[in-house]
Write a protein that holds these residues in place. Sequence first.
Motif, PDB file in Angstrom:
ATOM      1  N   ILE A   1       0.904  -1.057   0.158  1.00 38.98           N
ATOM      2  CA  ILE A   1      -0.111   0.006  -0.072  1.00 38.98           C
ATOM      3  C   ILE A   1       0.922   1.337  -0.045  1.00 38.98           C
ATOM      4  CG2 ILE A   1      -1.468   1.367   1.426  1.00 38.98           C
ATOM      5  CD1 ILE A   1      -3.084  -1.486   2.083  1.00 38.98           C
ATOM      6  N   VAL A   2       1.909   1.196   0.797  1.00 45.27           N
ATOM      7  CA  VAL A   2       2.795   2.470   0.802  1.00 45.27           C
ATOM      8  C   VAL A   2       3.670   2.574  -0.512  1.00 45.27           C
ATOM      9  CG1 VAL A   2       4.928   3.530   1.805  1.00 45.27           C
ATOM     10  CG2 VAL A   2       3.133   2.173   3.460  1.00 45.27           C
TER      11      VAL A   2
ATOM     12  N   LYS B   1      12.512   5.624   0.418  1.00 47.44           N
ATOM     13  CA  LYS B   1      13.246   4.642   1.106  1.00 47.44           C
ATOM     14  C   LYS B   1      12.454   3.550   1.540  1.00 47.44           C
ATOM     15  CE  LYS B   1      16.952   4.148   4.518  1.00 47.44           C
ATOM     16  NZ  LYS B   1      17.516   4.770   5.675  1.00 47.44           N
ATOM     17  N   VAL B   2      12.494   2.227   1.230  1.00 51.18           N
ATOM     18  CA  VAL B   2      11.662   1.229   1.540  1.00 51.18           C
ATOM     19  C   VAL B   2      12.656   0.282   2.255  1.00 51.18           C
ATOM     20  CG1 VAL B   2       9.864  -0.656   0.783  1.00 51.18           C
ATOM     21  CG2 VAL B   2      10.111   1.699  -0.426  1.00 51.18           C
ATOM     22  N   ASN B   3      12.288  -0.161   3.355  1.00 50.28           N
ATOM     23  CA  ASN B   3      12.855  -1.258   3.997  1.00 50.28           C
ATOM     24  C   ASN B   3      12.138  -2.546   3.717  1.00 50.28           C
ATOM     25  OD1 ASN B   3      14.285  -2.898   5.484  1.00 50.28           O
ATOM     26  ND2 ASN B   3      13.675  -2.310   7.621  1.00 50.28           N
TER      27      ASN B   3
END
Length: 181
Positions: A8-9, A76-78
Amino acid sequence: MNIKKLLIVVLALVLSSVDAMGSRVPEWYPEEWQDPNLPIIENMPQMPALEGYKEDLDGKKLRKLQKTYTVALGTKVNVFIPLEVMTDIDIEATIIGNQIAQIPFDIELNRTPEKKNYYSVKYSKNELDIDDDGEIDTFIYSSKYINDRVSKDNYVKIFGEKISRDGVHKKKVYVTIEVGE
C-alpha cells in the motif's frame, strides 16, 4: 499483514510520483492553445502584458510561464524477505529385520540467517508411526538452531524392530523456520 502495508505504501508513492510527473507544463507554449470561445471576463485582462512573449521560428508568439514548480520525491523502503526452506527432502531407506538406520539429510534456506542462535527448524511431526501400527518407530532430529544457509546436522532415525508390516511406507512431514526464544 506487513507485506500488505508495504504494498500500500509503495503503491501510494508510485501514484503520487505519477501525478507529480503528469502535472508538468512546458516552459513555453503557443498562443493558439488558448480557447477563443471562452467568455471575456470584465475587469480582468485576457492576456498578460506583451513583454513576457517571445516568438518561435514560425513567428508564433510564445509566452514564458511566470512560476514553475518542481517536485522531487525521495523514497526509502525497507524490504524484509523471510527465511524459507528451499529444498524438498526425500528420504528412501531399506530396513532389514531389527536394523536401526540413521539417515542424514540437509536443509537449504533461501539465504543465510542474519542472527545467530535465533532461528530453528520446526517439523509438523518429529515422531512418526511409519507403518501405522500404533507404535512410534521413526524419529527426526535437528540441531536446536540453524545458523547457516545449509544445515547439515539433521537426521532421521528408523528403528526396524518397531516396524511390524512389510512393504513401502510413505509419510509427509512439513518443515518450516521458527523464530527462536
